[in-house]
Write a protein that holds these residues in place. Structure first.
Motif, PDB file in Angstrom:
ATOM      1  N   ARG A 113      13.613  33.241  47.727  1.00  0.00           N
ATOM      2  CA  ARG A 113      12.603  33.642  48.552  1.00  0.00           C
ATOM      3  C   ARG A 113      12.593  34.664  49.503  1.00  0.00           C
ATOM      4  O   ARG A 113      12.118  35.713  49.622  1.00  0.00           O
ATOM      5  CB  ARG A 113      11.462  32.614  48.804  1.00  0.00           C
ATOM      6  N   LEU A 114      13.714  34.493  50.236  1.00  0.00           N
ATOM      7  CA  LEU A 114      13.903  35.210  51.489  1.00  0.00           C
ATOM      8  C   LEU A 114      14.548  36.757  51.281  1.00  0.00           C
ATOM      9  O   LEU A 114      14.673  37.604  52.280  1.00  0.00           O
ATOM     10  CB  LEU A 114      14.946  34.680  52.603  1.00  0.00           C
ATOM     11  N   LYS A 115      14.780  36.841  49.982  1.00  0.00           N
ATOM     12  CA  LYS A 115      15.479  38.184  49.729  1.00  0.00           C
ATOM     13  C   LYS A 115      14.562  39.297  49.575  1.00  0.00           C
ATOM     14  O   LYS A 115      14.885  40.620  49.259  1.00  0.00           O
ATOM     15  CB  LYS A 115      16.423  38.242  48.256  1.00  0.00           C
ATOM     16  N   LYS A 147      18.267  25.778  41.703  1.00  0.00           N
ATOM     17  CA  LYS A 147      17.401  24.818  42.618  1.00  0.00           C
ATOM     18  C   LYS A 147      15.877  25.581  42.727  1.00  0.00           C
ATOM     19  O   LYS A 147      14.918  25.179  43.181  1.00  0.00           O
ATOM     20  CB  LYS A 147      18.066  24.561  43.939  1.00  0.00           C
ATOM     21  N   ARG A 148      15.906  26.899  42.219  1.00  0.00           N
ATOM     22  CA  ARG A 148      14.381  27.696  42.728  1.00  0.00           C
ATOM     23  C   ARG A 148      14.086  28.485  41.193  1.00  0.00           C
ATOM     24  O   ARG A 148      13.806  29.577  41.204  1.00  0.00           O
ATOM     25  CB  ARG A 148      14.890  28.769  43.767  1.00  0.00           C
ATOM     26  N   LYS A 149      14.097  27.528  40.094  1.00  0.00           N
ATOM     27  CA  LYS A 149      13.589  28.078  38.927  1.00  0.00           C
ATOM     28  C   LYS A 149      12.254  28.625  39.007  1.00  0.00           C
ATOM     29  O   LYS A 149      11.994  29.684  38.342  1.00  0.00           O
ATOM     30  CB  LYS A 149      13.933  27.253  37.617  1.00  0.00           C
ATOM     31  N   ALA A 150      11.420  27.907  39.612  1.00  0.00           N
ATOM     32  CA  ALA A 150       9.973  28.006  39.856  1.00  0.00           C
ATOM     33  C   ALA A 150       9.808  29.760  40.578  1.00  0.00           C
ATOM     34  O   ALA A 150       8.981  30.318  39.819  1.00  0.00           O
ATOM     35  CB  ALA A 150       9.076  27.135  40.529  1.00  0.00           C
ATOM     36  N   TYR A 151      10.753  29.975  41.366  1.00  0.00           N
ATOM     37  CA  TYR A 151      10.611  31.182  41.971  1.00  0.00           C
ATOM     38  C   TYR A 151      11.048  32.332  41.075  1.00  0.00           C
ATOM     39  O   TYR A 151      10.176  33.470  41.002  1.00  0.00           O
ATOM     40  CB  TYR A 151      11.492  31.293  43.281  1.00  0.00           C
ATOM     41  N   ALA A 152      11.925  32.125  40.256  1.00  0.00           N
ATOM     42  CA  ALA A 152      12.321  33.267  39.237  1.00  0.00           C
ATOM     43  C   ALA A 152      11.193  33.430  38.242  1.00  0.00           C
ATOM     44  O   ALA A 152      10.683  34.432  37.991  1.00  0.00           O
ATOM     45  CB  ALA A 152      13.393  32.770  38.510  1.00  0.00           C
ATOM     46  N   GLN A 153      10.387  32.450  37.762  1.00  0.00           N
ATOM     47  CA  GLN A 153       9.272  32.519  36.844  1.00  0.00           C
ATOM     48  C   GLN A 153       8.226  33.186  37.690  1.00  0.00           C
ATOM     49  O   GLN A 153       7.500  33.731  37.281  1.00  0.00           O
ATOM     50  CB  GLN A 153       8.906  30.889  36.480  1.00  0.00           C
ATOM     51  N   GLU A 154       7.959  32.725  39.035  1.00  0.00           N
ATOM     52  CA  GLU A 154       6.874  33.357  39.735  1.00  0.00           C
ATOM     53  C   GLU A 154       7.080  34.910  39.878  1.00  0.00           C
ATOM     54  O   GLU A 154       6.386  35.956  39.586  1.00  0.00           O
ATOM     55  CB  GLU A 154       7.002  32.961  41.198  1.00  0.00           C
TER      56      GLU A 154
END
Length: 378
Positions: A203-205, A235-242
């Motif tokens: 998210r920070l990128k 650990k951040r698959k939901a962010y990729a989908q977002e």
């Protein structure tokens, strides 16, 4: 000198790459190099360059990891290294506790590198317990001074991380074979203004800022294609989908390409009209920015942290105030219209990093470096 570097693993990344580079420089200069880690895909490269690898998982954030303290202490007594160089917090705690239990006159000298702007805590403060503390940028040095005011700043040495000019050659062009294969895989990038955001999907990128930038530039009539080059964090698959949902909701499916992690980042930089660093929090250094600039590719980023330091030195036209969408658009349009590129620079080279690191080691034991780690970079 016998130098032991300690880090969590050797599975790729800037810290790991820098550790291998220091290990190789030590061997070339006639010293003995050992790396302790949990292992990984870079071990073979390390061993091939005549360093030793000791497999020890000291990076797991668990109280059980402290069970290794006594085994590490026994190993230190057996090996008698001159220098312990600790590069990560959890391994640093284990090794420091083992080190502290040795008789004072038989302890190796202790070097720490602060690679990141860690959360301020007693846990993070372990990285300041070295006889020498290496800060990888002025940003990190200021962070240490501000957040840990009791630190003796005379022991803090600023050594910028560096990039090898032989790996990221100014004016580099990809092979015809690579170019053909690329456009076969990504035909939507053909004859487009290519804008690239490298970095793992976290998210920070600043991925949302990048997506919105592409949307605005298209509405302004620019024929752009955005590349998001980076692996998905497990650990951040939901962010990729977002991110994917955001691109689709904006109707940008043909204008933004997710490439996942790639090993051909040099080639991708070389076909890019601009590379971006849009991290919403300051970074300790900003290696991807330096890689692209080293190749002569225009690079645009938020003017804070290590990224701001690099851009100030190598490409001031790429500096943008954090979160200023209009300024970001203007910077991109100016780079494209005026074909702005960074000049060839001798800043932030791997050679400088290695020479200064070996000098830190040598200063602690009053031993000459013996020879230069590698050929001079111009």
């Amino acid at each position: 000198m016998k130098v032991v570097q300690v880090l969590p693993d050797l599975n790729g990344g800037g810290v790991e790459r820098g550790s291998l580079e220091v290990a190789e420089a030590l061997v070339k200069a006639g010293h003995e190099s050992i790396v302790i880690s949990a292992g990984g895909n870079m071990v073979a490269e390390l061993v091939a360059a005549d360093s030793r690898h000791v497999a020890w998982d000291l990076g797991k954030k668990s109280l059980l990891t402290f069970r290794h303290i006594w085994a590490v202490r026994k190993w230190l007594i057996k090996e008698q290294p001159d220098i312990l160089h600790l590069r990560s917090r959890m391994p640093a705690w284990v090794v420091w506790l083992a080190w502290r239990g040795l008789p004072e006159l038989s302890r190796p000298h202790l070097v720490m590198t602060v690679h990141g702007l860690y959360s301020v805590s007693a846990y993070s403060a372990i990285m300041l317990k070295g006889e020498k503390v290496i800060a990888v940028s002025d940003t990190v040095k200021a962070y240490i001074s501000t957040q840990y005011p009791d630190t003796d700043m005379s022991k803090v040495v600023r050594i910028f991380r560096g990039v090898d000019q032989d790996d990221f050659v100014y004016g580099y062009q990809p092979s015809a074979e690579w170019t053909t294969a690329w456009y076969q895989q990504y035909p939507q990038t053909q004859d487009k203004i290519i804008l690239t955001l490298p970095g793992r999907l976290t998210r920070l990128k600043g991925h949302h800022d990048f997506i919105e930038l592409i949307e605005r530039l298209k509405l302004a009539g620019l024929n752009v294609c955005g590349l998001i080059v980076g692996g998905e964090d497990p650990k951040r698959k939901a962010y990729a989908q977002e991110l994917l949902a955001c691109v689709n909701d904006k109707g940008l499916g043909d204008a933004i390409v997710f490439t996942s992690a790639r090993s051909d980042i040099r080639d991708i930089y070389s076909i890019s009209n601009a590379v971006f660093s849009l991290s919403t929090k300051p970074e300790s250094f900003g290696r991807t920015v330096l890689e692209a600039l080293r190749m002569g590719v225009a690079t645009i980023g938020y003017n804070h942290g290590g990224v701001g330091e690099i851009l100030s030195a190598m490409f001031p036209a790429g500096k943008v105030v954090l979160g200023d969408a209009e300024a970001l658009d203007d910077a991109v349009k100016r780079v494209i219209a005026d074909k702005l590129i960074p000049a060839k620079s001798a800043c932030f080279t791997k050679q400088q990093m290695l020479e200064k690191t070996l000098l830190v080691y040598a200063s602690l034991i009053d031993t000459p470096v013996i020879s230069s780690p590698s050929n001079k970079e111009s």
